[in-house]
Each structure stands twice: as structure tokens, then as C-alpha cells.
Design a protein around this motif. Structure first.
Motif, PDB file in Angstrom:
ATOM      1  N   GLY A 177       0.516  -1.167   0.078  1.00  0.00           N
ATOM      2  CA  GLY A 177      -0.033   0.106  -0.111  1.00  0.00           C
ATOM      3  C   GLY A 177       0.719   1.335  -0.122  1.00  0.00           C
ATOM      4  N   ALA A 178       2.182   1.231  -0.262  1.00  0.00           N
ATOM      5  CA  ALA A 178       2.843   2.271  -0.169  1.00  0.00           C
ATOM      6  C   ALA A 178       2.374   3.249  -1.437  1.00  0.00           C
ATOM      7  CB  ALA A 178       4.433   2.138  -0.053  1.00  0.00           C
ATOM      8  N   ASP A 179       2.490   4.519  -1.433  1.00  0.00           N
ATOM      9  CA  ASP A 179       2.436   5.656  -2.660  1.00  0.00           C
ATOM     10  C   ASP A 179       3.525   5.915  -3.371  1.00  0.00           C
ATOM     11  OD1 ASP A 179      -0.532   5.865  -1.921  1.00  0.00           O
ATOM     12  OD2 ASP A 179       0.291   6.804  -0.256  1.00  0.00           O
ATOM     13  N   VAL A 180       4.527   5.706  -2.588  1.00  0.00           N
ATOM     14  CA  VAL A 180       5.819   6.286  -3.078  1.00  0.00           C
ATOM     15  C   VAL A 180       7.098   5.053  -2.820  1.00  0.00           C
ATOM     16  CG1 VAL A 180       7.696   8.013  -3.730  1.00  0.00           C
ATOM     17  CG2 VAL A 180       5.391   8.604  -3.305  1.00  0.00           C
ATOM     18  N   LEU A 181       8.051   4.601  -3.719  1.00  0.00           N
ATOM     19  CA  LEU A 181       8.979   4.019  -3.302  1.00  0.00           C
ATOM     20  C   LEU A 181      10.277   4.517  -3.316  1.00  0.00           C
ATOM     21  CD1 LEU A 181       7.431   1.005  -5.281  1.00  0.00           C
ATOM     22  CD2 LEU A 181       7.295   1.304  -2.811  1.00  0.00           C
ATOM     23  N   TYR A 182      11.198   4.114  -2.357  1.00  0.00           N
ATOM     24  CA  TYR A 182      12.489   4.787  -2.240  1.00  0.00           C
ATOM     25  C   TYR A 182      13.663   3.963  -1.866  1.00  0.00           C
ATOM     26  CZ  TYR A 182      15.317   8.714  -0.366  1.00  0.00           C
ATOM     27  OH  TYR A 182      16.436   9.814   0.193  1.00  0.00           O
ATOM     28  N   ALA A 183      14.807   3.752  -2.730  1.00  0.00           N
ATOM     29  CA  ALA A 183      15.807   3.100  -2.204  1.00  0.00           C
ATOM     30  C   ALA A 183      17.243   4.163  -2.354  1.00  0.00           C
ATOM     31  CB  ALA A 183      16.211   2.017  -2.872  1.00  0.00           C
ATOM     32  N   PRO A 184      17.352   4.822  -1.282  1.00  0.00           N
ATOM     33  CA  PRO A 184      18.563   5.465  -1.067  1.00  0.00           C
ATOM     34  C   PRO A 184      19.939   4.950  -1.341  1.00  0.00           C
ATOM     35  CG  PRO A 184      17.850   5.589   1.005  1.00  0.00           C
ATOM     36  CD  PRO A 184      16.834   4.722   0.133  1.00  0.00           C
ATOM     37  N   GLY A 185      20.871   5.433  -2.124  1.00  0.00           N
ATOM     38  CA  GLY A 185      22.134   5.008  -2.239  1.00  0.00           C
ATOM     39  C   GLY A 185      22.373   4.296  -3.737  1.00  0.00           C
ATOM     40  N   LEU A 186      21.459   4.215  -4.392  1.00  0.00           N
ATOM     41  CA  LEU A 186      21.641   3.888  -5.876  1.00  0.00           C
ATOM     42  C   LEU A 186      22.748   4.761  -6.583  1.00  0.00           C
ATOM     43  CD1 LEU A 186      18.020   2.805  -6.804  1.00  0.00           C
ATOM     44  CD2 LEU A 186      19.780   1.360  -5.859  1.00  0.00           C
ATOM     45  N   HIS A 187      23.679   4.179  -7.072  1.00  0.00           N
ATOM     46  CA  HIS A 187      24.757   5.051  -7.535  1.00  0.00           C
ATOM     47  C   HIS A 187      24.967   4.952  -9.059  1.00  0.00           C
ATOM     48  CE1 HIS A 187      27.070   1.087  -7.630  1.00  0.00           C
ATOM     49  NE2 HIS A 187      26.548   0.759  -6.460  1.00  0.00           N
ATOM     50  N   ASP A 188      24.147   4.367  -9.949  1.00  0.00           N
ATOM     51  CA  ASP A 188      24.327   4.687 -11.292  1.00  0.00           C
ATOM     52  C   ASP A 188      22.944   4.508 -11.760  1.00  0.00           C
ATOM     53  OD1 ASP A 188      23.583   1.775 -12.384  1.00  0.00           O
ATOM     54  OD2 ASP A 188      25.235   1.241 -11.284  1.00  0.00           O
ATOM     55  N   LEU A 189      22.847   5.304 -12.997  1.00  0.00           N
ATOM     56  CA  LEU A 189      21.452   5.109 -13.706  1.00  0.00           C
ATOM     57  C   LEU A 189      21.024   3.893 -14.249  1.00  0.00           C
ATOM     58  CD1 LEU A 189      22.194   8.321 -15.933  1.00  0.00           C
ATOM     59  CD2 LEU A 189      20.350   8.164 -14.160  1.00  0.00           C
ATOM     60  N   GLY A 190      21.778   3.057 -14.393  1.00  0.00           N
ATOM     61  CA  GLY A 190      21.262   1.485 -14.741  1.00  0.00           C
ATOM     62  C   GLY A 190      20.593   1.274 -13.668  1.00  0.00           C
ATOM     63  N   MET A 191      21.032   1.265 -12.454  1.00  0.00           N
ATOM     64  CA  MET A 191      20.493   0.623 -11.186  1.00  0.00           C
ATOM     65  C   MET A 191      18.981   1.308 -11.046  1.00  0.00           C
ATOM     66  SD  MET A 191      23.242   0.098  -8.138  1.00  0.00           S
ATOM     67  CE  MET A 191      24.158  -1.181  -8.151  1.00  0.00           C
ATOM     68  N   ILE A 192      19.038   2.618 -10.991  1.00  0.00           N
ATOM     69  CA  ILE A 192      17.783   3.461 -10.965  1.00  0.00           C
ATOM     70  C   ILE A 192      16.769   3.137 -12.217  1.00  0.00           C
ATOM     71  CG2 ILE A 192      16.989   6.175 -11.276  1.00  0.00           C
ATOM     72  CD1 ILE A 192      19.625   6.894  -9.948  1.00  0.00           C
ATOM     73  N   ARG A 193      17.356   3.003 -13.230  1.00  0.00           N
ATOM     74  CA  ARG A 193      16.456   2.472 -14.322  1.00  0.00           C
ATOM     75  C   ARG A 193      15.714   1.393 -13.805  1.00  0.00           C
ATOM     76  NH1 ARG A 193      15.993   5.099 -19.137  1.00  0.00           N
ATOM     77  NH2 ARG A 193      18.063   5.786 -19.094  1.00  0.00           N
ATOM     78  N   THR A 194      16.634   0.478 -13.308  1.00  0.00           N
ATOM     79  CA  THR A 194      16.081  -0.977 -13.136  1.00  0.00           C
ATOM     80  C   THR A 194      14.934  -1.045 -12.003  1.00  0.00           C
ATOM     81  OG1 THR A 194      18.006  -2.229 -13.751  1.00  0.00           O
ATOM     82  CG2 THR A 194      16.698  -3.423 -12.493  1.00  0.00           C
ATOM     83  N   VAL A 195      15.210  -0.112 -10.933  1.00  0.00           N
ATOM     84  CA  VAL A 195      14.139  -0.124 -10.062  1.00  0.00           C
ATOM     85  C   VAL A 195      13.033   0.669 -10.526  1.00  0.00           C
ATOM     86  CG1 VAL A 195      13.998   1.295  -7.759  1.00  0.00           C
ATOM     87  CG2 VAL A 195      15.961  -0.079  -8.132  1.00  0.00           C
ATOM     88  N   CYS A 196      13.105   1.852 -11.378  1.00  0.00           N
ATOM     89  CA  CYS A 196      11.861   2.266 -11.652  1.00  0.00           C
ATOM     90  C   CYS A 196      11.317   1.342 -12.576  1.00  0.00           C
ATOM     91  CB  CYS A 196      12.154   3.687 -12.519  1.00  0.00           C
ATOM     92  SG  CYS A 196      12.930   4.917 -11.509  1.00  0.00           S
ATOM     93  N   GLY A 197      11.769   0.417 -13.216  1.00  0.00           N
ATOM     94  CA  GLY A 197      11.072  -0.495 -14.290  1.00  0.00           C
ATOM     95  C   GLY A 197      10.388  -1.740 -13.664  1.00  0.00           C
ATOM     96  N   ALA A 198      10.705  -1.925 -12.333  1.00  0.00           N
ATOM     97  CA  ALA A 198      10.238  -3.051 -11.515  1.00  0.00           C
ATOM     98  C   ALA A 198       9.146  -2.617 -10.639  1.00  0.00           C
ATOM     99  CB  ALA A 198      11.500  -3.583 -10.641  1.00  0.00           C
ATOM    100  N   VAL A 199       8.715  -1.454 -10.598  1.00  0.00           N
ATOM    101  CA  VAL A 199       7.516  -1.059  -9.788  1.00  0.00           C
ATOM    102  C   VAL A 199       6.704  -0.070 -10.572  1.00  0.00           C
ATOM    103  CG1 VAL A 199       8.810  -1.228  -7.565  1.00  0.00           C
ATOM    104  CG2 VAL A 199       8.627   0.856  -8.690  1.00  0.00           C
ATOM    105  N   THR A 200       5.411  -0.070 -10.325  1.00  0.00           N
ATOM    106  CA  THR A 200       4.541   0.880 -10.847  1.00  0.00           C
ATOM    107  C   THR A 200       4.051   2.207 -10.204  1.00  0.00           C
ATOM    108  OG1 THR A 200       2.465   0.096  -9.844  1.00  0.00           O
ATOM    109  CG2 THR A 200       3.269  -1.370 -11.832  1.00  0.00           C
ATOM    110  N   LYS A 201       4.359   2.353  -8.892  1.00  0.00           N
ATOM    111  CA  LYS A 201       4.369   3.193  -8.121  1.00  0.00           C
ATOM    112  C   LYS A 201       5.537   4.532  -8.185  1.00  0.00           C
ATOM    113  CE  LYS A 201       0.318   2.343  -6.060  1.00  0.00           C
ATOM    114  NZ  LYS A 201       0.302   2.077  -4.552  1.00  0.00           N
ATOM    115  N   PRO A 202       5.200   5.711  -8.148  1.00  0.00           N
ATOM    116  CA  PRO A 202       6.287   6.652  -8.339  1.00  0.00           C
ATOM    117  C   PRO A 202       7.549   6.463  -7.484  1.00  0.00           C
ATOM    118  CG  PRO A 202       4.263   7.941  -7.864  1.00  0.00           C
ATOM    119  CD  PRO A 202       3.925   6.366  -7.593  1.00  0.00           C
TER     120      PRO A 202
END
Length: 276
Positions: A177-202
Motif C-alpha cells: 500500500g505504499a504510495d511512493v518507493l525509495y531506495a537511497p544509495g543507488l549509485h548509477d543510472l542503470g540501477m535507478i532505471r532497473t528499480v523504476c522499471g520494476a515497480v508501478t508506483k512513483p
């Protein structure tokens, strides 16, 4: 005509195209400066708050934390999301109570971490972490006004750079039920893109930590919706202060004043004469 609640306005920001920056003031003055500069929402920083109170992060009491957040909420008309670390306890019940307390002082949202606050055992078990977000989301649904719940996975900040487990947790937080998802410490765009693609929430990312930083356009292209800066602004300000104090103490000079903002310009943020 009913006025839109701050929570509803904050949620709407997450529904607009592109990414938005949510900066992190650490006191009333910095909150008012950021509002005068045209930012549309603010987020507190637990570290910046602690430093302003002269203690280490994680050492601020519940009462002082809520008092600090209340002062930031009252400082401007903007929606404010609070960095409430793990909340005010370890149990799922305490997570729910944290949401109720946060909403009660006028916050538009808050984040809850799966960091335990203990260096010897820094991350909650998967089951407990999910139960805490489930309880927080249930408490959010019971509120009279909208409230944006951000769930944080802290793996990368605490020596557990496991992207698969991070995504597993974020996906579970989304389902809980979270509205926004957040994983601080991701250190490259590839990781960030992977995380964003793995979830549907902001997804929120933090910039200003040691290591690479990326611009708004790059992050938006990677799928990021919200960009915060955590304690970076506070650390920048305190760093300038310490460098000036060291110059006075060690060199006996005052050249730091050449870089200080002019009195009239600074005061203008509070009188309305200075904008962005």
C-alpha cells in the motif's frame, strides 16, 4: 468550493509528467527561502534536523521530531513530507501510530524506513518490514485527508548492496500500500532505471550523496518521479560555517565574508522582495 488538502496537492505532483525536485530544508528560514524560490513541496531531513539541534542523526526524540516537523509545516503554504526514519518504534502498530501522528500535525506525507537504527542488525526482516508498511498504509486509508506514504529500503546505505533484495522489498512495499518507493544509495543510472522499471508506483531518488550525481532530465528519463537531496543542503551550509570558523581560528583572517550573501538579498526572502 472545497479547498484541496495539502496531501491531495502533494499526490497530484506525483501524477504530473516528468520529475520534480523536493528540496530538504532544516529550519523555518530555509523552508521559507525554498518556498520563495518557487519549489512546490518540501521534505524534512532527519540528519539536518539533528545537526541543527546539536545531536547525531537518530538521537532526536519523538516530541522534538514532531515539534520540528510542525514548525516546517507552519513555515510555508507548501505540502511537506517528513523523513521520520523508522518511525517511533519497531512494531507494525508503532508504524501506524507514526502515520496518525504525522497527519495530525499537518504533514502531507512521510517516509518510513526498513532500517532498524541498530548497526549490528541494520535492516528489519522482510516479513516485519512489509507488516510495518501494511499497517502504515491501513492507517493512512483511515485518515480524513489525503496523505502520501513513502516506503524506503535502506539496503544500500547499510552495507547490503543487494539490488535483487532491494527490488523485492520495494515491490512488496508497493503491494502493501505504499504510495511512493525509495531506495537511497543507488549509485548509477542503470540501477535507478532497473528499480523504476520494476515497480508501478512513483520512485523517489536522492541526489547530493557522495558519488555520481545526475540531472533532473537524466533521472526523469530513467523513470524517476521525485528527487530529494536529503541532508546535502544542510551539510553544505554547515560545511561553509566550519570552514569560516577554521579560517578565523587558524589563520586569523575573515576572507570567508567575501562569499557571504548580502544582508538585503537574504532578508528579502523573508519580506518578499527576493525571489529565485
Amino acid at each position: 468550493m472545497l479547498l484541496e488538502s495539502k496531501g491531495a496537492a502533494f499526490r497530484r505532483l506525483h501524477e504530473e509528467p516528468g520529475a520534480f525536485v523536493i528540496p530538504n530544508p532544516w529550519d523555518v528560514g530555509t523552508a521559507r527561502i525554498l518556498a520563495a524560490m518557487g519549489f512546490r513541496a518540501l521534505a524534512t531531513t532527519s540528519a539536518g534536523m539533528a545537526f541543527s539541534l546539536g545531536v547525531a542523526e537518530g538521537q532526536v526524540s519523538r516530541g522534538d521530531t514532531l515539534s520540528h516537523c510542525r514548525s516546517i509545516v507552519a513555515a510555508t503554504p507548501l505540502p511537506v513530507s517528513a523523513d521520520l526514519e523508522k518511525g517511533f518504534g519497531d512494531s507494525s502498530q508503532s508504524a501506524a501510530e507514526t502515520i496518525q501522528a504525522a497527519a495530525g500535525i499537518g504533514l502531507a506525507g512521510c517516509s518510513l524506513e526498513d532500517h532498524t537504527g541498530r548497526r549490528d542488525d541494520p535492516i528489519y526482516s522482510f516479513a516485519l518490514a512489509v507488516e510495518r508498511i501494511e499497517a502504515a498504509a491501513q492507517a493512512r486509508r483511515a485518515l480524513p485527508d489525503d496523505f502520501v506514504l513513502t516506503a524506503r529500503c535502506e539496503n544500500f546505505l547499510w552495507g547490503r548492496p543487494d539490488l535483487d533484495d532491494t527490488i523485492r522489498r520495494l515491490q512488496a512495499f508497493e503491494k502493501a500500500g505504499a504510495d511512493v518507493l525509495y531506495a537511497p544509495g543507488l549509485h548509477d543510472l542503470g540501477m535507478i532505471r532497473t528499480v523504476c522499471g520494476a515497480v508501478t508506483k512513483p520512485v523517489n531518488v536522492v541526489m547530493g550523496m557522495p558519488g555520481a550525481t545526475f540531472g533532473v532530465a537524466e533521472l526523469a528519463d530513467a523513470g524517476v518521479k521525485r528527487i530529494s537531496v536529503g541532508s546535502a543542503l544542510a551539510r553544505l551550509a554547515f560545511g561553509s560555517f566550519v570552514r569560516a570558523a577554521r579560517e578565523m581560528r587558524s589563520a586569523g583572517t575573515f576572507r570567508f565574508s567575501e562569499e557571504a550573501m548580502g544582508f538585503a538579498e537574504l532578508e528579502g526572502f523573508f519580506t518578499g522582495s527576493t525571489k529565485a
